[in-house]
Every structure is written in structure tokens, then in C-alpha cells.
Motif scaffolding. Structure first.
Motif, PDB file in Angstrom:
ATOM      1  N   VAL A  86      37.220  39.394  40.109  1.00 56.50           N
ATOM      2  CA  VAL A  86      38.395  39.480  39.249  1.00 56.50           C
ATOM      3  C   VAL A  86      39.576  39.084  40.123  1.00 56.50           C
ATOM      4  CG1 VAL A  86      39.891  40.979  37.887  1.00 56.50           C
ATOM      5  CG2 VAL A  86      37.399  41.247  37.745  1.00 56.50           C
ATOM      6  N   ILE A  87      40.294  38.041  39.724  1.00 53.46           N
ATOM      7  CA  ILE A  87      41.316  37.445  40.584  1.00 53.46           C
ATOM      8  C   ILE A  87      42.670  37.496  39.894  1.00 53.46           C
ATOM      9  CG2 ILE A  87      41.977  35.382  41.882  1.00 53.46           C
ATOM     10  CD1 ILE A  87      39.024  34.467  41.631  1.00 53.46           C
ATOM     11  N   THR A  88      43.682  37.947  40.609  1.00 54.39           N
ATOM     12  CA  THR A  88      45.066  37.884  40.151  1.00 54.39           C
ATOM     13  C   THR A  88      45.865  37.075  41.172  1.00 54.39           C
ATOM     14  OG1 THR A  88      45.744  39.902  41.304  1.00 54.39           O
ATOM     15  CG2 THR A  88      44.849  40.150  39.067  1.00 54.39           C
ATOM     16  N   ALA A  89      47.137  36.867  40.883  1.00 50.75           N
ATOM     17  CA  ALA A  89      47.980  36.140  41.833  1.00 50.75           C
ATOM     18  C   ALA A  89      48.092  36.884  43.152  1.00 50.75           C
ATOM     19  CB  ALA A  89      49.368  35.918  41.232  1.00 50.75           C
ATOM     20  N   ALA A  99      29.640  35.329  40.214  1.00 52.60           N
ATOM     21  CA  ALA A  99      30.373  34.728  39.099  1.00 52.60           C
ATOM     22  C   ALA A  99      31.840  35.149  39.160  1.00 52.60           C
ATOM     23  CB  ALA A  99      29.769  35.174  37.770  1.00 52.60           C
ATOM     24  N   VAL A 100      32.708  34.341  38.593  1.00 54.01           N
ATOM     25  CA  VAL A 100      34.114  34.710  38.425  1.00 54.01           C
ATOM     26  C   VAL A 100      34.264  35.233  37.000  1.00 54.01           C
ATOM     27  CG1 VAL A 100      36.498  33.930  38.403  1.00 54.01           C
ATOM     28  CG2 VAL A 100      34.888  32.992  40.089  1.00 54.01           C
ATOM     29  N   LEU A 101      34.532  36.518  36.873  1.00 57.87           N
ATOM     30  CA  LEU A 101      34.622  37.151  35.563  1.00 57.87           C
ATOM     31  C   LEU A 101      35.965  36.878  34.902  1.00 57.87           C
ATOM     32  CD1 LEU A 101      33.278  39.118  33.526  1.00 57.87           C
ATOM     33  CD2 LEU A 101      34.415  40.976  34.747  1.00 57.87           C
ATOM     34  N   MET A 102      37.051  37.049  35.637  1.00 64.28           N
ATOM     35  CA  MET A 102      38.396  36.814  35.120  1.00 64.28           C
ATOM     36  C   MET A 102      39.276  36.338  36.274  1.00 64.28           C
ATOM     37  SD  MET A 102      39.158  40.062  32.602  1.00 64.28           S
ATOM     38  CE  MET A 102      38.529  40.095  30.909  1.00 64.28           C
ATOM     39  N   ASP A 103      39.904  35.174  36.083  1.00 63.06           N
ATOM     40  CA  ASP A 103      40.809  34.620  37.080  1.00 63.06           C
ATOM     41  C   ASP A 103      42.156  34.422  36.389  1.00 63.06           C
ATOM     42  OD1 ASP A 103      42.239  33.177  38.932  1.00 63.06           O
ATOM     43  OD2 ASP A 103      40.579  31.821  39.449  1.00 63.06           O
ATOM     44  N   PHE A 104      43.103  35.335  36.674  1.00 63.26           N
ATOM     45  CA  PHE A 104      44.381  35.354  35.971  1.00 63.26           C
ATOM     46  C   PHE A 104      45.445  34.479  36.640  1.00 63.26           C
ATOM     47  CE2 PHE A 104      42.444  39.450  34.715  1.00 63.26           C
ATOM     48  CZ  PHE A 104      42.511  39.305  33.338  1.00 63.26           C
ATOM     49  N   ARG A 105      45.052  33.608  37.539  1.00 68.34           N
ATOM     50  CA  ARG A 105      46.026  32.716  38.172  1.00 68.34           C
ATOM     51  C   ARG A 105      46.431  31.566  37.255  1.00 68.34           C
ATOM     52  NH1 ARG A 105      43.069  30.907  43.414  1.00 68.34           N
ATOM     53  NH2 ARG A 105      41.348  30.855  41.889  1.00 68.34           N
ATOM     54  N   THR A 106      45.815  31.464  36.106  1.00 69.19           N
ATOM     55  CA  THR A 106      46.198  30.438  35.134  1.00 69.19           C
ATOM     56  C   THR A 106      47.600  30.722  34.606  1.00 69.19           C
ATOM     57  OG1 THR A 106      45.114  31.779  33.443  1.00 69.19           O
ATOM     58  CG2 THR A 106      43.832  29.987  34.408  1.00 69.19           C
ATOM     59  N   PRO A 107      48.351  29.686  34.171  1.00 76.11           N
ATOM     60  CA  PRO A 107      49.672  29.931  33.577  1.00 76.11           C
ATOM     61  C   PRO A 107      49.537  30.838  32.344  1.00 76.11           C
ATOM     62  CG  PRO A 107      49.389  27.603  34.096  1.00 76.11           C
ATOM     63  CD  PRO A 107      48.051  28.241  34.298  1.00 76.11           C
ATOM     64  N   GLN A 108      50.344  31.878  32.293  1.00 77.44           N
ATOM     65  CA  GLN A 108      50.241  32.841  31.201  1.00 77.44           C
ATOM     66  C   GLN A 108      51.089  32.398  30.005  1.00 77.44           C
ATOM     67  OE1 GLN A 108      48.099  35.600  31.286  1.00 77.44           O
ATOM     68  NE2 GLN A 108      47.432  34.407  33.082  1.00 77.44           N
ATOM     69  N   VAL A 163      47.551  36.422  26.816  1.00 77.76           N
ATOM     70  CA  VAL A 163      47.038  36.433  28.177  1.00 77.76           C
ATOM     71  C   VAL A 163      46.014  35.315  28.301  1.00 77.76           C
ATOM     72  CG1 VAL A 163      45.291  38.165  27.554  1.00 77.76           C
ATOM     73  CG2 VAL A 163      45.860  37.815  29.944  1.00 77.76           C
ATOM     74  N   SER A 164      45.955  34.680  29.462  1.00 78.47           N
ATOM     75  CA  SER A 164      44.965  33.637  29.697  1.00 78.47           C
ATOM     76  C   SER A 164      44.238  33.912  30.999  1.00 78.47           C
ATOM     77  CB  SER A 164      45.626  32.251  29.756  1.00 78.47           C
ATOM     78  OG  SER A 164      46.319  32.076  30.981  1.00 78.47           O
ATOM     79  N   ASP A 171      43.754  44.364  35.629  1.00 76.49           N
ATOM     80  CA  ASP A 171      43.745  44.624  37.066  1.00 76.49           C
ATOM     81  C   ASP A 171      43.742  46.124  37.349  1.00 76.49           C
ATOM     82  OD1 ASP A 171      43.920  43.662  39.847  1.00 76.49           O
ATOM     83  OD2 ASP A 171      45.900  44.599  39.814  1.00 76.49           O
ATOM     84  N   ARG A 172      44.535  46.883  36.605  1.00 74.22           N
ATOM     85  CA  ARG A 172      44.580  48.331  36.798  1.00 74.22           C
ATOM     86  C   ARG A 172      43.258  48.993  36.401  1.00 74.22           C
ATOM     87  NH1 ARG A 172      49.897  50.660  37.212  1.00 74.22           N
ATOM     88  NH2 ARG A 172      49.158  52.535  36.158  1.00 74.22           N
ATOM     89  N   LEU A 173      42.627  48.488  35.344  1.00 73.44           N
ATOM     90  CA  LEU A 173      41.339  49.059  34.939  1.00 73.44           C
ATOM     91  C   LEU A 173      40.322  48.939  36.072  1.00 73.44           C
ATOM     92  CD1 LEU A 173      40.728  47.939  31.231  1.00 73.44           C
ATOM     93  CD2 LEU A 173      41.606  50.113  32.081  1.00 73.44           C
TER      94      LEU A 173
END
Length: 435
Positions: A81-84, A187-196, A201-202, A345-347
Motif C-alpha cells: 500500500v503506497i502513499t506519497a 502485488a501492489v494493492l493500492m498506490d495512491f501516488r496517482t493524481p487525485q 479518490v484514485s 492509510d490510517r486503516l
């Protein structure tokens, strides 16, 4: 066109069980009926299309399973799970994340259909009339069907509009690379670095089958669809964000999908002898679009009930308290009280990954759900809870309005396990992919 038996087009076909729709939900049900030895019923399958090949992908989490494991394309014990701000690697033990493509599911269903001796009517189902004793289904070009029970997995709008209605919509590329560029162990489950998006949410995700072949997808949770060029632009941007060289890649397949994310009700039993399955029967989790696991549970419960001589009525796909929590979460996201990347991310930051995944599948205990809710931002969720309660009162006082149709789309892979019979029959947990 219909097959089997000597029934003429003008003569009705009498059966014990009629399946309307032939996508994921119906395919899983046929396999479950065969698996549980339900071979003494007269069964008809009514669907205008014979499902074959890879028209969608499901991804989901669960324990290793002797029934589904032979059909899987890949599975992973670790996901990212990836964030900025950071990249989090989650160990899913004792669960795992798994990918299931539609081809093996349809093949198994076709074999089960043969073993069950089912009659296939290749025509659309029309009117369905339930008198409480039998159900009459008129078909377009095939015989009229009279059934003891009807299990209907065709797409249906909700009974009334939701207080919040979003869509989970996505496009994925199956990419083949000239050299090893993917990590097949993770696997990459969620990568939130995409433009929102301004409202919604994307995220992207990557499901590798090997070090040279993977599904790369862009997904949005938002109120409106993108254009074709919008999806391609977003997906190209995500490919570049991953550092993949387009010169060394080939797009082998493209998968698209749309899944409803709404607190609107989907009645699972619209009449005494008609039972809805898949998205039409409430199998899609409103806050995430997950569908597959609930769809699989529905099929197994129906088959077990019929094997025991009971009515083919599955349990509700999700507990009532989960549907309430989904309504509150959707409202908080829709009104901007919480941001999607921060919410997820908090979850994952404040709970074991296994707990979060079971929560998203609707199988946690109340105590675990309190821990999950405590992970979210308190004040925005309190405001969303109060707003949801006020809206519920207004809805009770307001005359019922018909619900708008959900946009039709080619359903294929969907993020995080969403796949199920969604929009159209089959989308989809159960998205075309992850769920």
C-alpha cells in the motif's frame, strides 16, 4: 435458441430452478451445485450470451482453498500500500491475495452445467411473474419457463436512490515486458501516488503473474466516469510513475469496468420465489466495490440449502451494521470530510492487515469493527454519522423515487477484489479485480 429436450417453442419448460444471467454469480452457483451434489433438480439457465474466455479478472483475499486454488492465475502473501509519504509492505498471513481470471470459472461452470443436466436457453429473460407458488419467466425467442425458484443475477438498479452514489470505475492493461520488470512475489494493492480527482479518490495497482507479465490498472472511486482518453491518460501516467519503459512493453489485453458504490438498497428477495445474486443481490460492498467473496459465499449457501432440501435463500451478503458503516464512510468521502488516501492509510497503519481485509469482506466481529472505526478521523466521521442519520429520517418522510440506472460498461478487472456480477452482469471482490 435453446437446447436439450423435446420442448417446442410454444410449450412451457417446467423446472425446479431457473438461473437468469450467466456471468460470475451464475457460474459460481453452477459449480457449487455440482460440488454439493445437487443433481436431482431440473435446472434451466437463461442468458443471451454463452460466457467463455477471459472477459474479466477477479482478485480477492482469503485462506488457501482447495476449491478455487486450481483455477488461480497467481496469489501473493505480501502486498504493498503506497502513499506519497511511504511504501508499506503488508504480510497477509494467514490470508493471501489471489487472482482468478474468468476463463477457468466459465469452463468449470460449463462442465457443471453438463453434469447437472441443465437446459440452456440462449435468449434474454423478459418478464418475471411470481404468484408465490411458481415463477413464470418469459424469454425473448425461447420457451416460457415455469420454475419453482428463480435465482436472478442480472444487473438491476437499486430499489430507490442512495443518499450517496459513487462509482468504482477502472481500466487495466495486461502488460508483457521484454525483460524482468515485475516482482511476482508481491502485488501492489493500492498506490495512491496517482493524481487525485477533485471529488473522489484514485489509485493504481499491479498484479504480477510473472516477472514479465502483469495487470497494471488505474481506478477511481468518484461520482462520474472518465472519457476513454481520460482513462488512457491516467493509465499511461501510472505506467510512467512505475518507471516502466513503454518501448519494452506490449499491451496484450485491456479490461474496463464500472461497479456501483452506493448506500441505495438492492433487495435480495423481491418476491417470495425470486432471489437475486451478485451485485443485484447486495454482494457489492458499498464503500469499496468488493464483490467476489460475497458472491462466492452466496453460491455456496444456496447450494448447501438445496442439497439439504431447504429454500435457496442465502444469508445477507453483509451484516446490517456494515451497511451502516459503509453509508457513513461514503458520506464522509463524498462530502470531503476525509480524504481517500488518508482514510485507507490510517486503516492499514493502525490495524493488522488481516483485520482490515476481513473488515472489507464483511466478516469481522463487532469488537474488531470498533478498533477499525477508531482508526479513522473522529470528528469528520461523527459529522458524517449525524448527517447520515438526518438523511435517513428525510428519506422515510419523502415519497419513494425510482433509482437512476447505473451506467453500463464493459466489466473486467477491478481493484482490490471487486469482481462480481456488476455492470453489466458480472462486474467486479469481489471489481473485475482485487476485491
Amino acid at each position: 435458441m435453446w437446447q436439450r429436450g423435446a420442448v417446442t417453442e410454444s410449450a412451457p419448460l417446467d423446472v425446479d430452478l431457473a438461473l437468469l444471467g450467466g456471468g460470475g454469480a451464475a457460474s459460481l452457483l453452477l459449480a457449487a451445485l455440482d460440488r454439493h451434489g445437487v443433481h436431482d433438480l431440473r435446472i434451466a439457465v437463461v442468458d443471451p450470451v454463452r460466457r467463455r474466455g477471459q472477459d474479466r479478472t477477479w482478485a480477492f483475499w482469503g485462506h488457501p482453498d482447495d476449491d478455487l486454488d486450481p483455477l488461480l492465475s497467481a496469489s501473493w502473501q505480501q502486498v504493498e500500500v503506497i502513499t506519497a509519504a511511504r511504501r508499506r509492505v503488508l504480510d497477509l498471513a494467514p490470508l493471501r491475495y489471489a487472482m482468478l481470471r474468468s476463463g477457468p470459472v466459465y469452463d468449470r461452470a460449463a462442465e457443471a452445467e453438463r453434469r447437472l443436466g441443465a437446459t440452456r436457453i440462449v435468449a434474454p429473460a423478459g418478464t418475471v411473474v411470481d404468484d408465490g407458488t411458481r415463477v413464470v419467466v418469459r424469454t425473448g425467442g425461447g420457451p416460457t419457463v415455469r420454475a419453482g425458484w428463480v435465482l436472478d443475477s442480472r444487473p438491476r438498479p437499486p430499489a430507490r436512490p442512495g443518499r450517496t452514489t459513487w462509482l468504482q470505475h477502472f481500466r487495466g492493461w495486461w502488460l508483457e515486458a521484454d525483460r524482468a520488470v515485475f516482482d511476482p512475489a508481491r502485488a501492489v494493492l493500492m498506490d495512491f501516488r496517482t493524481p487525485q480527482p477533485a471529488r473522489g479518490v484514485s489509485f493504481g495497482y499491479v498484479l504480477p503473474v510473472s516477472d514479465r507479465y502483469a495487470l497494471v490498472e488505474y481506478t477511481e472511486f468518484s461520482p462520474a466516469l472518465l472519457t476513454d482518453s481520460g482513462y488512457d491518460t491516467a493509465l499511461t501516467g501510472y505506467r510512467d510513475l512505475l518507471g516502466l519503459d513503454p518501448a519494452g512493453l506490449r499491451v496484450r489485453e485491456v479490461e474496463n469496468g464500472v461497479i456501483p458504490m452506493t448506500d441505495a438498497p438492492f433487495p435480495a428477495r423481491p418476491s417470495p420465489r425470486v432471489v437475486r445474486l451478485g451485485t443485484a443481490g447486495g454482494a457489492t460492498r458499498p464503500s469499496t466495490g468488493f464483490t467476489f467473496s460475497a458472491m462466492y459465499r452466496q453460491a455456496d449457501q444456496v447450494a448447501r440449502a438445496l442439497a439439504a432440501g431447504r429454500p435457496p435463500v442465502p444469508a445477507p451478503a453483509y451484516p446490517r451494521r456494515h451497511r451502516w458503516m459503509d453509508a457513513v464512510a461514503l458520506r464522509a468521502l463524498d462530502r470531503g470530510g476525509v480524504g481517500g488516501p488518508d482514510f485507507f492509510d490510517r486503516l492499514f497503519d493502525r490495524n493488522p492487515a488481516e483485520r482490515v481485509l476481513r473488515f472489507l469482506d464483511g466478516v469481522t466481529t463487532p469488537a474488531e469493527e470498533v478498533a477499525v472505526m477508531n482508526s479513522t478521523r473522529l470528528l469528520p466521521m461523527i459529522a458524517a454519522t449525524a448527517g447520515d442519520a438526518a438523511d435517513r429520517v428525510r428519506y422515510r418522510l419523502r415519497p419513494t423515487r425510482s433509482a437512476p440506472a447505473i451506467p453500463a460498461a464493459v466489466v473486467g478487472v477491478s481493484p482490490a477484489g471487486a469482481a462480481g456480477d456488476a455492470v453489466p452482469d458480472g462486474a467486479g471482490s469481489e471489481r473485475g479485480t482485487p476485491r
